[in-house]
Scaffold this active site. Structure first.
Site, mmCIF file in Angstrom:
data_model
loop_
_atom_site.group_PDB
_atom_site.id
_atom_site.type_symbol
_atom_site.label_atom_id
_atom_site.label_comp_id
_atom_site.label_asym_id
_atom_site.label_seq_id
_atom_site.Cartn_x
_atom_site.Cartn_y
_atom_site.Cartn_z
ATOM 1 C CB CYS A 82 -0.909 0.031 1.238
ATOM 2 S SG CYS A 82 -2.019 -1.377 1.398
ATOM 3 N NE ARG A 132 -2.731 1.983 -4.400
ATOM 4 C CZ ARG A 132 -2.490 0.862 -3.712
ATOM 5 N NH1 ARG A 132 -3.370 -0.127 -3.725
ATOM 6 N NH2 ARG A 132 -1.369 0.707 -3.043
#
Length: 320
Positions: free
Chosen positions: A184, A225
């Protein structure tokens, strides 16, 4: 990593990160031998590309069954024959592929320390593992963006024990925990561009401009995101066609539908588009990069391409 029924050839290879380190070191050795004029460098590089293809083959079960990612599974599968073909072309005399070889080696040397270096103590001072530092920084900044949007999930530990997860309590009392992990952080994409920029021959100022365009943009887009996925999954905003989505990914938990849609489908497809766009912007700053891009296109299509003309890039000297 491998369960029963996995082909025997996959069961005898090293674990994923040891395998990746071996590939990185062999690529670097081939690079060094070639730079000093030794013919063995080409043979070593070609053989290592074959090993790199085997590496991608070993990752397919993880991407397909554990990570549940169609995009990454397909890319890993494509990577197997592509790597073998690169090795063949390099051995057959396409010397420009040494630039791509250098790039991959540098990418791995950028990425792997974050995956493999453990916490340690130096002169009595405890130093956390690099992955923890990066993950918690991204989690902190994601938390700031979530707060700005008016949400207030509980900050909890992720499954690695880092302060890098967000717990949401749904109306029915179910608790959703969204973990921030190394995937991530955008590190993989930043390593790709770091390797590409470092590998080509070009003036330092253009290389610095290329990094200034790519790294901050990747980092910011990645924060958007992680914020998007956390908010959507934590609030179950994308419970679209749950039976179909669960069947597509071989999942059974209906609370994962919004996560699968937002992350595995929307975010990963948009990431591919974003990387293509960033590559174009980087090539505008560092036209020498087209040497690698043209080689990649040749591997994929079997045809030569003039990207400098096709993309209307500045005509600077390249490292051909």
């Amino acid at each position: 990593m491998f369960g029963p029924g996995v082909p025997a050839i996959l069961s005898v290879v090293p674990d994923t990160f040891t395998f990746a380190w071996i590939v990185a070191i062999l690529f670097a050795a081939a690079w060094l031998l070639d730079s000093r004029g030794y013919a063995a460098g080409r043979a070593l590089a070609a053989g290592t590309w074959g090993l790199f293809g085997l590496f991608w083959l070993t990752t397919v079960p993880y991407f397909a069954f554990e990570h549940q990612s169609y995009v990454e599974s397909i890319l890993a599968l494509v990577g197997v024959p592509a790597c073998v073909y690169v090795g063949y072309l390099l051995y057959d005399g396409r010397a420009s592929l040494f630039t791509l070889t250098r790039a991959v080696s540098i990418m791995l040397f950028i990425y792997l320390p974050f995956e493999t270096i453990p916490a340690f103590t130096l002169a009595g001072v405890a130093v956390p593992e690099p992955r923890r530092i990066l993950i918690e920084i991204v989690a902190n900044q994601t938390g700031v963006l979530i707060d700005l949007l008016g949400y207030a999930p509980e900050r909890v530990a992720n499954y690695e024990g880092y302060d890098a997860a967000f717990a949401w309590t749904l109306e029915d009392g179910h608790r959703m925990r969204i973990n921030v992990v190394l995937a991530c952080t955008g590190l993989g994409s930043m390593a790709i561009f770091g390797g590409l920029v470092a590998a080509v021959e070009g003036p330092l100022d253009r290389k610095l401009r290329a990094l200034a365009v790519s790294i901050p943009l990747i980092y910011v887009l990645n924060l958007l995101r992680t914020t998007f996925i956390t908010v959507v999954a934590g609030n179950q905003y994308m419970q679209w066609q749950p039976e179909l989505v669960l069947a597509m990914f071989g999942a059974t938990d209906p609370y994962r539908v919004s996560f699968l849609v937002s992350d595995r489908i929307i975010s990963q497809l948009l990431a591919v588009v974003a990387l293509i766009g960033i590559t174009y912007l980087v090539a505008r700053q560092l036209p020498e990069l087209v040497v690698i891009l043209e080689d990649v296109l040749y591997v994929l299509t079997g045809e030569e391409h003039d990207l400098t003309e096709a993309l209307d890039l500045p005509r600077e000297p390249t490292n051909r």
